[in-house]
Design a protein around this motif. Structure first.
Motif, PDB file in Angstrom:
ATOM      1  N   VAL A  25       0.539   7.620  -8.475  1.00 42.13           N
ATOM      2  CA  VAL A  25       0.955   7.988  -9.837  1.00 42.13           C
ATOM      3  C   VAL A  25       0.815   6.809 -10.800  1.00 42.13           C
ATOM      4  O   VAL A  25       0.408   6.973 -11.949  1.00 42.13           O
ATOM      5  N   HIS A  26       1.136   5.606 -10.302  1.00 46.70           N
ATOM      6  CA  HIS A  26       1.120   4.424 -11.162  1.00 46.70           C
ATOM      7  C   HIS A  26      -0.186   3.624 -11.061  1.00 46.70           C
ATOM      8  O   HIS A  26      -0.296   2.544 -11.643  1.00 46.70           O
ATOM      9  N   HIS A  27      -1.175   4.179 -10.332  1.00 50.49           N
ATOM     10  CA  HIS A  27      -2.502   3.554 -10.216  1.00 50.49           C
ATOM     11  C   HIS A  27      -2.408   2.099  -9.743  1.00 50.49           C
ATOM     12  O   HIS A  27      -3.010   1.195 -10.327  1.00 50.49           O
ATOM     13  N   LEU A  28      -1.655   1.886  -8.674  1.00 49.83           N
ATOM     14  CA  LEU A  28      -1.424   0.538  -8.185  1.00 49.83           C
ATOM     15  C   LEU A  28      -2.482   0.121  -7.160  1.00 49.83           C
ATOM     16  O   LEU A  28      -2.969   0.951  -6.383  1.00 49.83           O
ATOM     17  N   PRO A  29      -2.838  -1.151  -7.128  1.00 50.85           N
ATOM     18  CA  PRO A  29      -3.796  -1.646  -6.133  1.00 50.85           C
ATOM     19  C   PRO A  29      -3.318  -1.428  -4.697  1.00 50.85           C
ATOM     20  O   PRO A  29      -4.133  -1.343  -3.778  1.00 50.85           O
ATOM     21  N   SER A  30      -2.017  -1.357  -4.498  1.00 52.09           N
ATOM     22  CA  SER A  30      -1.467  -1.194  -3.147  1.00 52.09           C
ATOM     23  C   SER A  30      -1.650   0.226  -2.601  1.00 52.09           C
ATOM     24  O   SER A  30      -1.229   0.501  -1.470  1.00 52.09           O
ATOM     25  N   LEU A  31      -2.272   1.109  -3.374  1.00 55.54           N
ATOM     26  CA  LEU A  31      -2.486   2.484  -2.898  1.00 55.54           C
ATOM     27  C   LEU A  31      -3.277   2.499  -1.600  1.00 55.54           C
ATOM     28  O   LEU A  31      -2.945   3.248  -0.676  1.00 55.54           O
ATOM     29  N   ARG A  32      -4.316   1.682  -1.510  1.00 62.93           N
ATOM     30  CA  ARG A  32      -5.135   1.680  -0.291  1.00 62.93           C
ATOM     31  C   ARG A  32      -4.295   1.287   0.928  1.00 62.93           C
ATOM     32  O   ARG A  32      -4.410   1.879   1.995  1.00 62.93           O
ATOM     33  N   ARG A  33      -3.441   0.289   0.768  1.00 66.80           N
ATOM     34  CA  ARG A  33      -2.572  -0.115   1.882  1.00 66.80           C
ATOM     35  C   ARG A  33      -1.604   0.999   2.237  1.00 66.80           C
ATOM     36  O   ARG A  33      -1.368   1.281   3.413  1.00 66.80           O
ATOM     37  N   ALA A  34      -1.037   1.645   1.224  1.00 67.44           N
ATOM     38  CA  ALA A  34      -0.103   2.745   1.475  1.00 67.44           C
ATOM     39  C   ALA A  34      -0.792   3.877   2.232  1.00 67.44           C
ATOM     40  O   ALA A  34      -0.233   4.432   3.189  1.00 67.44           O
ATOM     41  N   GLN A  35      -2.008   4.213   1.837  1.00 70.21           N
ATOM     42  CA  GLN A  35      -2.741   5.293   2.491  1.00 70.21           C
ATOM     43  C   GLN A  35      -3.117   4.927   3.919  1.00 70.21           C
ATOM     44  O   GLN A  35      -3.072   5.775   4.814  1.00 70.21           O
ATOM     45  N   THR A  36      -3.466   3.675   4.137  1.00 69.80           N
ATOM     46  CA  THR A  36      -3.831   3.231   5.486  1.00 69.80           C
ATOM     47  C   THR A  36      -2.658   3.379   6.449  1.00 69.80           C
ATOM     48  O   THR A  36      -2.793   3.914   7.558  1.00 69.80           O
ATOM     49  N   HIS A  37      -1.489   2.914   6.030  1.00 65.55           N
ATOM     50  CA  HIS A  37      -0.319   2.994   6.906  1.00 65.55           C
ATOM     51  C   HIS A  37       0.172   4.431   7.061  1.00 65.55           C
ATOM     52  O   HIS A  37       0.614   4.826   8.146  1.00 65.55           O
ATOM     53  N   LEU A  38       0.077   5.217   5.999  1.00 65.50           N
ATOM     54  CA  LEU A  38       0.471   6.621   6.115  1.00 65.50           C
ATOM     55  C   LEU A  38      -0.463   7.355   7.065  1.00 65.50           C
ATOM     56  O   LEU A  38      -0.016   8.156   7.900  1.00 65.50           O
ATOM     57  N   ALA A  39      -1.762   7.094   6.954  1.00 66.38           N
ATOM     58  CA  ALA A  39      -2.729   7.741   7.856  1.00 66.38           C
ATOM     59  C   ALA A  39      -2.460   7.359   9.305  1.00 66.38           C
ATOM     60  O   ALA A  39      -2.536   8.195  10.208  1.00 66.38           O
ATOM     61  N   ARG A  40      -2.121   6.096   9.522  1.00 74.73           N
ATOM     62  CA  ARG A  40      -1.818   5.644  10.885  1.00 74.73           C
ATOM     63  C   ARG A  40      -0.573   6.351  11.438  1.00 74.73           C
ATOM     64  O   ARG A  40      -0.556   6.803  12.583  1.00 74.73           O
ATOM     65  N   ALA A  41       0.445   6.457  10.604  1.00 76.27           N
ATOM     66  CA  ALA A  41       1.672   7.124  11.045  1.00 76.27           C
ATOM     67  C   ALA A  41       1.437   8.612  11.293  1.00 76.27           C
ATOM     68  O   ALA A  41       1.964   9.174  12.258  1.00 76.27           O
ATOM     69  N   LEU A  42       0.642   9.239  10.444  1.00 74.13           N
ATOM     70  CA  LEU A  42       0.337  10.661  10.624  1.00 74.13           C
ATOM     71  C   LEU A  42      -0.414  10.902  11.923  1.00 74.13           C
ATOM     72  O   LEU A  42      -0.151  11.876  12.638  1.00 74.13           O
ATOM     73  N   ARG A  43      -1.342  10.009  12.242  1.00 76.33           N
ATOM     74  CA  ARG A  43      -2.093  10.154  13.486  1.00 76.33           C
ATOM     75  C   ARG A  43      -1.176   9.983  14.691  1.00 76.33           C
ATOM     76  O   ARG A  43      -1.261  10.731  15.676  1.00 76.33           O
ATOM     77  N   GLU A  44      -0.280   8.988  14.627  1.00 75.18           N
ATOM     78  CA  GLU A  44       0.658   8.799  15.728  1.00 75.18           C
ATOM     79  C   GLU A  44       1.589   9.997  15.871  1.00 75.18           C
ATOM     80  O   GLU A  44       1.895  10.430  16.988  1.00 75.18           O
ATOM     81  N   GLU A  45       2.016  10.537  14.741  1.00 76.04           N
ATOM     82  CA  GLU A  45       2.893  11.710  14.776  1.00 76.04           C
ATOM     83  C   GLU A  45       2.160  12.914  15.352  1.00 76.04           C
ATOM     84  O   GLU A  45       2.729  13.698  16.128  1.00 76.04           O
ATOM     85  N   ALA A  46       0.893  13.063  14.991  1.00 76.59           N
ATOM     86  CA  ALA A  46       0.093  14.174  15.523  1.00 76.59           C
ATOM     87  C   ALA A  46      -0.063  14.051  17.035  1.00 76.59           C
ATOM     88  O   ALA A  46       0.040  15.038  17.769  1.00 76.59           O
ATOM     89  N   ASN A  47      -0.317  12.840  17.507  1.00 74.10           N
ATOM     90  CA  ASN A  47      -0.440  12.628  18.951  1.00 74.10           C
ATOM     91  C   ASN A  47       0.866  12.979  19.662  1.00 74.10           C
ATOM     92  O   ASN A  47       0.863  13.523  20.769  1.00 74.10           O
ATOM     93  N   ARG A  48       1.983  12.669  19.007  1.00 68.93           N
ATOM     94  CA  ARG A  48       3.284  12.936  19.618  1.00 68.93           C
ATOM     95  C   ARG A  48       3.564  14.433  19.692  1.00 68.93           C
ATOM     96  O   ARG A  48       3.944  14.949  20.750  1.00 68.93           O
ATOM     97  N   VAL A  49       3.370  15.150  18.578  1.00 71.69           N
ATOM     98  CA  VAL A  49       3.719  16.573  18.554  1.00 71.69           C
ATOM     99  C   VAL A  49       2.710  17.425  19.304  1.00 71.69           C
ATOM    100  O   VAL A  49       3.035  18.536  19.742  1.00 71.69           O
ATOM    101  N   SER A  50       1.470  16.928  19.478  1.00 70.80           N
ATOM    102  CA  SER A  50       0.446  17.731  20.145  1.00 70.80           C
ATOM    103  C   SER A  50       0.789  17.997  21.599  1.00 70.80           C
ATOM    104  O   SER A  50       0.307  18.971  22.189  1.00 70.80           O
TER     105      SER A  50
END
Length: 206
Positions: A110-135
Motif C-alpha cells: 500500500v505504501h510502495h515501500l522497498p521492503s515489499l520484496r523482502r516481505a513477499q519473500t518471507h511470506l512465500a516461504r512461510a506459505l510453502r512451509e504451511e502448505a507442506n504441513r497441512v498437506s
C-alpha cells in the motif's frame, strides 16, 4: 560503522563476525538517544538472529527496532522490523504469525515501500512451509497456500543488484526456492485428485 561492518560480514556468510559487529553496535547505542542509526542496528541484529532460527533474541531486537522506528516516524525501517517479527513468530509456532506476515506485506504494498520484496519473500516461504504441513492431513488445503506463495514472486531474483553481488550463492538459493512451490509441492493437488494446473499457470509453464 559497526552496523555496516556487520552487514558486510553477513554478506560474506561470516556469521560470527556479523554478530560480533552488530552486538557491538547495539552495545554502543544502548544508552544513547533514539536515532535512525540505533533503530537500524537493532533491526539488523534481529534479522541475523531470525535467519538462524534464534527466535527469542530476534524478537527482542526487532521489537526494540520497531518501537524506535515508530517513535521517529521511520516507516520503511518499521516495516522491516515487522517482517522480522512476523517471520519469527511464525517460525516459533504462533498461530497468527502468518497473519502478521500478510499484514506486513500488505502494508509495504500500500505504501510502495522497498521492503515489499523482502516481505513477499518471507511470506512465500512461510506459505510453502504451511502448505507442506497441512498437506499431510488435507492435500486440498495446501493448493491455495501454494498458489498464493507463487503469486508473490515476480521478476528476477535481486533485480537491479550488480552482477558481482548477484553471483553470491545466497541469491542462487533464493532462486531455487522460488521454484519449490511448483516442483516439489505438485504432489498435494495430485493427492487431492486434481492436476496442479493453477500452479503451472502461475509459473508460466506450457
Amino acid at each position: 560503522a559497526w552496523t555496516l561492518l556487520g552487514q558486510v560480514a553477513w554478506l560474506t556468510t561470516d556469521r560470527a563476525s556479523a554478530l560480533r559487529c552488530l552486538d557491538r553496535a547495539v552495545e554502543l547505542f544502548d544508552t544513547a538517544p533514539n536515532t535512525p542509526e540505533k533503530a537500524h542496528a537493532f533491526a539488523e541484529v534481529g534479522r541475523l538472529h531470525m535467519l538462524n532460527y534464534e527466535h527469542v533474541p530476534a524478537l527482542a531486537a526487532a521489537e526494540v527496532a520497531a518501537e524506535i522506528a515508530d517513535g521517529l516516524g521511520l516507516v520503511e525501517l518499521r516495516s522491516n522490523a515487522s517482517i522480522t517479527i512476523g517471520m519469527c513468530r511464525y517460525q516459533a509456532g504462533a498461530k497468527d504469525g502468518l497473519i502478521d506476515l500478510r499484514e506486513a506485506a500488505d502494508f509495504c504494498r500500500v505504501h510502495h515501500l522497498p521492503s515489499l520484496r523482502r516481505a513477499q519473500t518471507h511470506l512465500a516461504r512461510a506459505l510453502r512451509e504451511e502448505a507442506n504441513r497441512v498437506s499431510r492431513r488435507s492435500p486440498e488445503r495446501a493448493l491455495p497456500l501454494l498458489t498464493e506463495a507463487l503469486a508473490l514472486w515476480s521478476g528476477p531474483v535481486a533485480a537491479g543488484v550488480p552482477d558481482r553481488i548477484r553471483a553470491h550463492a545466497l541469491f542462487a538459493a533464493v532462486d531455487r526456492e522460488r521454484l519449490a512451490p511448483v516442483r516439489g509441492p505438485a504432489a498435494p493437488p495430485a493427492r487431492a485428485g486434481r492436476p496442479p494446473r493453477r500452479l503451472a499457470a502461475r509459473a508460466g509453464a506450457p
